[in-house]
Design a protein around this motif. Structure first.
Motif, mmCIF file in Angstrom:
data_model
loop_
_atom_site.group_PDB
_atom_site.id
_atom_site.type_symbol
_atom_site.label_atom_id
_atom_site.label_comp_id
_atom_site.label_asym_id
_atom_site.label_seq_id
_atom_site.Cartn_x
_atom_site.Cartn_y
_atom_site.Cartn_z
ATOM 1 N N LEU A 45 12.983 16.939 -9.684
ATOM 2 C CA LEU A 45 14.315 17.197 -9.138
ATOM 3 C C LEU A 45 15.235 15.982 -9.293
ATOM 4 O O LEU A 45 16.440 16.131 -9.494
ATOM 5 N N LYS A 46 14.678 14.786 -9.174
ATOM 6 C CA LYS A 46 15.496 13.577 -9.352
ATOM 7 C C LYS A 46 15.977 13.445 -10.792
ATOM 8 O O LYS A 46 17.061 12.939 -11.039
ATOM 9 N N CYS A 47 15.153 13.880 -11.741
ATOM 10 C CA CYS A 47 15.536 13.768 -13.152
ATOM 11 C C CYS A 47 16.510 14.856 -13.572
ATOM 12 O O CYS A 47 17.125 14.746 -14.635
ATOM 13 N N ALA A 48 16.659 15.885 -12.774
ATOM 14 C CA ALA A 48 17.594 16.961 -13.106
ATOM 15 C C ALA A 48 18.996 16.537 -12.648
ATOM 16 O O ALA A 48 19.479 16.946 -11.603
ATOM 17 N N TRP A 49 19.662 15.736 -13.436
ATOM 18 C CA TRP A 49 20.965 15.198 -13.058
ATOM 19 C C TRP A 49 22.059 16.244 -13.127
ATOM 20 O O TRP A 49 23.107 16.099 -12.513
ATOM 21 N N PHE A 50 21.821 17.352 -13.841
ATOM 22 C CA PHE A 50 22.845 18.371 -14.013
ATOM 23 C C PHE A 50 22.813 19.438 -12.917
ATOM 24 O O PHE A 50 23.644 20.329 -12.900
ATOM 25 N N VAL A 51 21.891 19.325 -11.978
ATOM 26 C CA VAL A 51 21.788 20.286 -10.879
ATOM 27 C C VAL A 51 22.428 19.667 -9.642
ATOM 28 O O VAL A 51 22.137 18.525 -9.276
ATOM 29 N N ARG A 52 23.299 20.427 -8.972
ATOM 30 C CA ARG A 52 23.934 19.938 -7.749
ATOM 31 C C ARG A 52 22.941 20.015 -6.596
ATOM 32 O O ARG A 52 22.292 21.031 -6.384
ATOM 33 N N LYS A 53 22.837 18.948 -5.842
ATOM 34 C CA LYS A 53 21.899 18.882 -4.728
ATOM 35 C C LYS A 53 22.680 18.796 -3.423
ATOM 36 O O LYS A 53 23.589 17.980 -3.296
ATOM 37 N N ASP A 54 22.333 19.635 -2.452
ATOM 38 C CA ASP A 54 22.986 19.633 -1.150
ATOM 39 C C ASP A 54 22.029 19.081 -0.103
ATOM 40 O O ASP A 54 20.855 19.444 -0.068
ATOM 41 N N LEU A 55 22.521 18.219 0.776
ATOM 42 C CA LEU A 55 21.730 17.727 1.889
ATOM 43 C C LEU A 55 21.749 18.767 3.002
ATOM 44 O O LEU A 55 22.812 19.239 3.405
ATOM 45 N N VAL A 56 20.585 19.101 3.520
ATOM 46 C CA VAL A 56 20.491 20.147 4.530
ATOM 47 C C VAL A 56 20.691 19.575 5.932
ATOM 48 O O VAL A 56 21.425 20.116 6.740
ATOM 49 N N ASN A 57 20.066 18.469 6.236
ATOM 50 C CA ASN A 57 20.113 17.901 7.583
ATOM 51 C C ASN A 57 21.107 16.741 7.615
ATOM 52 O O ASN A 57 20.742 15.590 7.810
ATOM 53 N N ILE A 58 22.384 17.051 7.492
ATOM 54 C CA ILE A 58 23.417 16.015 7.447
ATOM 55 C C ILE A 58 23.581 15.360 8.817
ATOM 56 O O ILE A 58 23.791 14.157 8.915
ATOM 57 N N GLY A 59 23.451 16.126 9.893
ATOM 58 C CA GLY A 59 23.608 15.593 11.233
ATOM 59 C C GLY A 59 22.446 14.740 11.687
ATOM 60 O O GLY A 59 22.486 14.136 12.750
ATOM 61 N N ASN A 60 21.370 14.700 10.903
ATOM 62 C CA ASN A 60 20.179 13.904 11.190
ATOM 63 C C ASN A 60 19.550 14.282 12.534
ATOM 64 O O ASN A 60 19.186 13.432 13.329
ATOM 65 N N GLU A 61 19.441 15.580 12.786
ATOM 66 C CA GLU A 61 18.813 16.054 14.014
ATOM 67 C C GLU A 61 17.310 15.824 13.957
ATOM 68 O O GLU A 61 16.700 15.821 12.902
ATOM 69 N N ARG A 62 16.715 15.664 15.111
ATOM 70 C CA ARG A 62 15.265 15.521 15.247
ATOM 71 C C ARG A 62 14.742 16.777 15.954
ATOM 72 O O ARG A 62 15.240 17.174 16.992
ATOM 73 N N PHE A 63 13.746 17.393 15.386
ATOM 74 C CA PHE A 63 13.182 18.617 15.944
ATOM 75 C C PHE A 63 11.794 18.328 16.509
ATOM 76 O O PHE A 63 10.785 18.829 16.022
ATOM 77 N N LYS A 64 11.729 17.484 17.532
ATOM 78 C CA LYS A 64 10.448 17.125 18.130
ATOM 79 C C LYS A 64 9.913 18.221 19.041
ATOM 80 O O LYS A 64 8.717 18.440 19.101
ATOM 81 N N THR A 65 10.799 18.897 19.753
ATOM 82 C CA THR A 65 10.341 19.964 20.631
ATOM 83 C C THR A 65 10.336 21.277 19.856
ATOM 84 O O THR A 65 11.201 21.522 19.022
ATOM 85 N N PRO A 66 9.352 22.128 20.104
ATOM 86 C CA PRO A 66 9.298 23.409 19.398
ATOM 87 C C PRO A 66 10.482 24.287 19.779
ATOM 88 O O PRO A 66 10.844 24.396 20.955
ATOM 89 N N MET A 67 11.088 24.905 18.803
ATOM 90 C CA MET A 67 12.205 25.789 19.058
ATOM 91 C C MET A 67 12.307 26.781 17.922
ATOM 92 O O MET A 67 11.649 26.641 16.884
ATOM 93 N N LEU A 68 13.128 27.766 18.104
ATOM 94 C CA LEU A 68 13.333 28.799 17.098
ATOM 95 C C LEU A 68 14.663 28.536 16.413
ATOM 96 O O LEU A 68 15.692 28.418 17.068
ATOM 97 N N LEU A 69 14.631 28.456 15.101
ATOM 98 C CA LEU A 69 15.831 28.193 14.316
ATOM 99 C C LEU A 69 16.090 29.437 13.479
ATOM 100 O O LEU A 69 15.260 29.845 12.681
ATOM 101 N N ILE A 70 17.255 30.062 13.678
ATOM 102 C CA ILE A 70 17.596 31.277 12.954
ATOM 103 C C ILE A 70 18.716 30.936 11.976
ATOM 104 O O ILE A 70 19.752 30.420 12.356
ATOM 105 N N ALA A 71 18.481 31.240 10.724
ATOM 106 C CA ALA A 71 19.490 30.996 9.691
ATOM 107 C C ALA A 71 19.691 32.257 8.889
ATOM 108 O O ALA A 71 18.743 32.885 8.442
ATOM 109 N N ASN A 72 20.925 32.674 8.752
ATOM 110 C CA ASN A 72 21.230 33.888 7.989
ATOM 111 C C ASN A 72 21.743 33.535 6.629
ATOM 112 O O ASN A 72 22.464 32.662 6.387
#
Length: 72
Positions: A45-72
């Motif tokens: 993936l690092k060598c694929a310079w022509f592919v746009r990469k998006d950062l998912v965890n921009i807010g730098n959240e920590r998920f130490k406690t178990p929880m349910l994450l719903i993404a549509n």
């Protein structure tokens, strides 16, 4: 790009063949194979310079406690 994929596959296959001869635990062999897969896929993936990469965890959240994450 394809050369890097083939090299990664060959290295992992050679390690699997050699690991049958080395007397280490199954858990250690599996962890090493998972790490090698992680390393080569990340390198690919690092060598694929022509592919746009998006950062998912921009807010730098920590998920130490178990929880349910719903993404549509």
């Amino acid at each position: 790009m394809a050369v890097l994929f083939v090299v990664g596959c060959l290295v992992i296959n050679i390690y699997i063949l050699v690991s049958y001869l080395i007397p280490i635990s199954k858990r250690m062999k599996q962890a090493t194979i998972c790490y090698l897969m992680h390393l080569f896929s990340r390198l690919l993936l690092k060598c694929a310079w022509f592919v746009r990469k998006d950062l998912v965890n921009i807010g730098n959240e920590r998920f130490k406690t178990p929880m349910l994450l719903i993404a549509n």
